[in-house]
Structures are given as C-alpha cells and as structure tokens.
Scaffold this motif. Structure first.
Motif, mmCIF file in Angstrom:
data_model
loop_
_atom_site.group_PDB
_atom_site.id
_atom_site.type_symbol
_atom_site.label_atom_id
_atom_site.label_comp_id
_atom_site.label_asym_id
_atom_site.label_seq_id
_atom_site.Cartn_x
_atom_site.Cartn_y
_atom_site.Cartn_z
ATOM 1 N N VAL A 43 7.895 7.810 -0.133
ATOM 2 C CA VAL A 43 6.850 6.904 0.345
ATOM 3 C C VAL A 43 7.379 5.524 0.699
ATOM 4 O O VAL A 43 6.584 4.626 0.969
ATOM 5 C CB VAL A 43 5.732 6.773 -0.709
ATOM 6 N N SER A 44 8.664 5.329 0.726
ATOM 7 C CA SER A 44 9.204 3.989 0.968
ATOM 8 C C SER A 44 8.834 3.463 2.343
ATOM 9 O O SER A 44 8.652 2.252 2.537
ATOM 10 C CB SER A 44 10.725 4.005 0.807
ATOM 11 N N TYR A 45 8.698 4.361 3.332
ATOM 12 C CA TYR A 45 8.373 3.916 4.694
ATOM 13 C C TYR A 45 6.968 3.318 4.772
ATOM 14 O O TYR A 45 6.664 2.550 5.692
ATOM 15 C CB TYR A 45 8.505 5.087 5.667
ATOM 16 N N LEU A 46 6.100 3.658 3.830
ATOM 17 C CA LEU A 46 4.755 3.103 3.831
ATOM 18 C C LEU A 46 4.728 1.645 3.406
ATOM 19 O O LEU A 46 3.759 0.930 3.679
ATOM 20 C CB LEU A 46 3.841 3.911 2.907
ATOM 21 N N PHE A 47 5.769 1.190 2.732
ATOM 22 C CA PHE A 47 5.786 -0.162 2.178
ATOM 23 C C PHE A 47 6.972 -0.959 2.692
ATOM 24 O O PHE A 47 7.499 -1.829 2.010
ATOM 25 C CB PHE A 47 5.822 -0.085 0.645
ATOM 26 N N ALA A 48 7.377 -0.667 3.919
ATOM 27 C CA ALA A 48 8.476 -1.399 4.550
ATOM 28 C C ALA A 48 7.916 -2.555 5.366
ATOM 29 O O ALA A 48 6.736 -2.587 5.728
ATOM 30 C CB ALA A 48 9.285 -0.463 5.445
ATOM 31 N N GLY A 49 8.779 -3.505 5.670
ATOM 32 C CA GLY A 49 8.378 -4.615 6.516
ATOM 33 C C GLY A 49 8.060 -5.880 5.742
ATOM 34 O O GLY A 49 8.110 -5.915 4.502
ATOM 35 N N ALA A 50 7.737 -6.923 6.496
ATOM 36 C CA ALA A 50 7.444 -8.226 5.896
ATOM 37 C C ALA A 50 6.081 -8.217 5.213
ATOM 38 O O ALA A 50 5.143 -7.548 5.662
ATOM 39 C CB ALA A 50 7.489 -9.311 6.973
ATOM 40 N N THR A 51 6.004 -8.973 4.142
ATOM 41 C CA THR A 51 4.748 -9.071 3.380
ATOM 42 C C THR A 51 4.016 -10.348 3.798
ATOM 43 O O THR A 51 3.964 -11.329 3.053
ATOM 44 C CB THR A 51 5.031 -9.078 1.871
ATOM 45 N N SER A 52 3.430 -10.313 4.974
ATOM 46 C CA SER A 52 2.773 -11.501 5.521
ATOM 47 C C SER A 52 1.311 -11.620 5.105
ATOM 48 O O SER A 52 0.690 -12.667 5.308
ATOM 49 C CB SER A 52 2.856 -11.472 7.054
ATOM 50 N N GLY A 53 0.767 -10.547 4.565
ATOM 51 C CA GLY A 53 -0.651 -10.556 4.207
ATOM 52 C C GLY A 53 -1.522 -9.900 5.258
ATOM 53 O O GLY A 53 -2.552 -9.302 4.933
ATOM 54 N N PHE A 54 -1.147 -10.012 6.524
ATOM 55 C CA PHE A 54 -1.865 -9.333 7.587
ATOM 56 C C PHE A 54 -1.425 -7.866 7.648
ATOM 57 O O PHE A 54 -0.412 -7.486 7.079
ATOM 58 C CB PHE A 54 -1.600 -9.997 8.937
ATOM 59 N N GLY A 55 -2.198 -7.063 8.355
ATOM 60 C CA GLY A 55 -1.764 -5.693 8.558
ATOM 61 C C GLY A 55 -2.857 -4.667 8.308
ATOM 62 O O GLY A 55 -4.023 -4.990 8.035
ATOM 63 N N MET A 56 -2.448 -3.408 8.392
ATOM 64 C CA MET A 56 -3.384 -2.294 8.299
ATOM 65 C C MET A 56 -3.999 -2.191 6.909
ATOM 66 O O MET A 56 -5.189 -1.897 6.767
ATOM 67 C CB MET A 56 -2.661 -0.989 8.645
ATOM 68 N N LEU A 57 -3.201 -2.427 5.866
ATOM 69 C CA LEU A 57 -3.718 -2.330 4.503
ATOM 70 C C LEU A 57 -4.779 -3.384 4.244
ATOM 71 O O LEU A 57 -5.823 -3.090 3.640
ATOM 72 C CB LEU A 57 -2.570 -2.468 3.500
ATOM 73 N N THR A 58 -4.548 -4.600 4.693
ATOM 74 C CA THR A 58 -5.536 -5.661 4.509
ATOM 75 C C THR A 58 -6.830 -5.340 5.249
ATOM 76 O O THR A 58 -7.928 -5.548 4.722
ATOM 77 C CB THR A 58 -4.968 -6.994 5.005
ATOM 78 N N ALA A 59 -6.698 -4.826 6.468
ATOM 79 C CA ALA A 59 -7.894 -4.443 7.224
ATOM 80 C C ALA A 59 -8.653 -3.332 6.510
ATOM 81 O O ALA A 59 -9.894 -3.336 6.471
ATOM 82 C CB ALA A 59 -7.498 -3.991 8.631
ATOM 83 N N ALA A 60 -7.918 -2.373 5.929
ATOM 84 C CA ALA A 60 -8.579 -1.287 5.207
ATOM 85 C C ALA A 60 -9.291 -1.794 3.963
ATOM 86 O O ALA A 60 -10.380 -1.307 3.618
ATOM 87 C CB ALA A 60 -7.542 -0.224 4.827
ATOM 88 N N VAL A 61 -8.713 -2.773 3.285
ATOM 89 C CA VAL A 61 -9.367 -3.346 2.099
ATOM 90 C C VAL A 61 -10.679 -4.027 2.493
ATOM 91 O O VAL A 61 -11.716 -3.851 1.826
ATOM 92 C CB VAL A 61 -8.421 -4.339 1.399
ATOM 93 N N ILE A 62 -10.649 -4.806 3.566
ATOM 94 C CA ILE A 62 -11.873 -5.470 4.039
ATOM 95 C C ILE A 62 -12.926 -4.436 4.426
ATOM 96 O O ILE A 62 -14.112 -4.551 4.078
ATOM 97 C CB ILE A 62 -11.553 -6.394 5.219
ATOM 98 N N LEU A 63 -12.511 -3.394 5.150
ATOM 99 C CA LEU A 63 -13.452 -2.343 5.548
ATOM 100 C C LEU A 63 -14.024 -1.630 4.330
ATOM 101 O O LEU A 63 -15.201 -1.253 4.319
ATOM 102 C CB LEU A 63 -12.755 -1.336 6.466
#
Length: 333
Positions: A176-196
């Motif tokens: 599952v490492s590819y799911l948590f790669a990249g910069a931790t800027s706060g924006f992104g798909m996970l944040t949008a899913a939390v709001i939804l």
C-alpha cells in the motif's frame, strides 16, 4: 304510500351514485366548481417538473454533442485536458468523481452505522432528540461552508498531522505504499473525500435510522428473549431485515457525494492528472465545471466539452439514484 315513494327516491339516489351521477346535495357543495381548476393546476405543477428535467437533459446533450462528435468516444477515457491546444478528455474528471465518492463512503459508512446504532438502540429519548436535531442541522449546512471549513481547519490538520502520520506508518509497506506517496500538502483526494464524508453522513444516517426503526419490534424482542445482546440484535436482526434498503440508502449518499461542487473545489487541488496516491491533487467533474465554465466562451470547443462533462455527471447521478430508489423500495415493506 308516501313511504313507498320515499323508498323509491332513495333507491334512485343510490343508483345515480353507483353510475357516478352527482346527487343534488353534492351539486350544491360550496367550492365544487373550483375542483376542476384546482386539479388542472396540480397537473400543470407536476408537468413543470418533467418539463424542467427534460429541458436540462436536452440542453446538456445538445450542448455537448459537438465535442463528442469532434473527439469521439475516446472523450470519455482520454486524460488530456488542454485549453491551449483545444484537446479535451473526461477521463481525469470521471476518475476523480468516482474515486472521491467511493472513498468518502468508506469513511462515512462506519460513522453512519455507529450513529444510527446509538440512536435506535442505546440513546435515551432525552439524548436522541438533540442528536437527531444536530444531524438535521448538519445536513442543512451549505456546501461552500464545508469548503471554507475544510480550508481553514481540515487542510492544516491533514498537512501537519494526518498525512505525515499515514506516510510514516504505511509509506514503507510494499502493498500500500503507493497510496501514501507524494508531498503532504494537505490538499488532495483524501482531503476531498473527508469533506464529502462529513457532508453525506447526515443523509445516510437519517435514512439508516428510519430503516432500522421500521424493524418489527416482535423480531427484536424475540432475539432478546433468547439471550441476545444489543449488538447481536442489531447485527443479526435489524441489519439483515433492512439490508437491501440500507444498501439503497448508501447508494443515495453516494449520489449526493458525486455532485458536490464548491467544497471539493476548495480542497482537491484541481490538477488534471490521475495518481494512485491519496495525497495527490486531482479534479472532479463538478470542480472542473465550476473552475472553467465562467471562462469558456459560448460555442467554443471548451464550452461544449464542459457541457458534455455535465451530461456525463447527470447520467452517472441518475443511474446511482435510480438504483438506490429501487433498492430502498424493495427493502422497506
């Protein structure tokens, strides 16, 4: 002799009523002359809903047809969206819409089940009413308020705590490492899913409560009578009884998540690319239309592509909502 005449008049009145002929008394009812007008107004109001729906479908289909004719069926899976070269594809937006919708359900369902279980099985009446009212108030919060709250509170929380923690724990796990790669800027798909998820929880929870309260008390009392605990009654009686309707309610919440616009636009990052990482920026159909439609000249290929995006979103939402209504109707007797 008079009794016989009265009896014959009563018999004639009954016969007239059976044939649908109004009696003299019914003809003299005040306001009866306005019934046809009232009925006509009701038909007009109902017809306006159908006309409005049909006009929206025709507008989106007709407005997006030139773009579909220009790009062909590849428009639906192409990942290119470049206003400069006038090459447009809906692949990124369709992926972002479905991905954030499914991810929001994974977050919202456990919380909705927990709240519904608490309200229907555990909470006393003095607590049930305030919590139920709070759920209704949360459902009435406008989408843009959720977006502002996401920017002010959720994005700093995700950037400083949640995303770094998830990357530290799961970033080195091979599967599952590819799911948590990249910069931790706060924006992104996970944040949008939390709001939804926070936006659809009130709707799913309200329907869950209604479905679970429709379970016959005799079934639950029988389970308690053989020694079942409260959780066992909920798991083995209440949930199986309303399983189909619960799935339908979930689909209805999913349909609600698909069309959310402003809240997602604020937090998703609005990048036209597909990435498996939950931290990466993305785009949905609704956010793309909200960002670009005001700047797209009428009649341009960009405008027509956005219209076709709207038609795709309409079709997806219609399919999801139709399935949910069918499931709810078949599940609640």
């Amino acid at each position: 002799m008079s009794a016989i005449v009265d009896s014959s008049r009563d018999t004639a009145s009954v016969a007239d009523a059976a044939r649908g002929s109004p009696s003299p008394q019914a003809k003299r009812v005040p306001g009866a002359a306005f019934d046809p007008i009232f009925k006509a107004l009701l038909y007009i109001c109902s017809g306006l809903i159908l006309v409005l729906l049909l006009s929206i479908v025709i507008l989106l289909f007709w407005g997006g047809w030139p773009a579909l004719s220009h790009f062909g069926p590849s428009f639906y899976w192409s990942t290119v969206w470049n206003p400069v070269t006038e090459k447009f594809g809906a692949g990124v937006m369709i992926y972002g819409t479905l991905f954030t919708g499914f991810l929001s359900l994974l977050i919202a369902l456990p919380m909705s089940f927990g709240i519904a279980f608490f309200l229907t099985e555990i909470a006393p009446l003095s607590i049930r009413k305030p919590v139920g009212m709070a759920i209704q108030l949360l459902a009435a919060v406008p989408s843009i308020i959720f977006g502002m709250w996401g920017v002010a509170a959720i994005i700093p929380l995700m950037a400083n705590y949640i995303q770094p923690f998830l990357k530290l724990v799961f970033g080195h796990v091979p599967v599952v490492s590819y799911l948590f790669a990249g910069a931790t800027s706060g924006f992104g798909m996970l944040t949008a899913a939390v709001i939804l998820a926070f936006m659809v929880i009130p709707f799913i929870t309200a329907m869950f409560v209604e479905i679970l309260e429709a379970v016959p008390p005799m079934l639950k009392e029988s389970a308690y009578g053989v020694g079942c605990t409260t959780f066992e009654v909920f798991r083995n009686v209440s949930v199986p009884y309303g399983r189909t309707a619960l799935v339908g309610a979930t689909m209805l919440g999913f349909g609600r998540a698909l069309g959310e616009t402003m809240a997602v636009t604020y937090v998703i990052g609005n990048a036209n690319r597909i990435s498996a990482s939950l931290f990466s920026s993305g785009a949905t159909i609704a956010s793309t239309i909200a960002n670009e439609f005001p700047d797209a000249p009428a009649g341009s290929l960009r405008n027509q592509s956005l219209m076709e995006l709207g038609f795709v979103l309409f079709v997806i939402s219609f399919i999801v909502l139709a399935i949910s209504r069918m499931l709810i109707k078949s599940g609640v007797k």
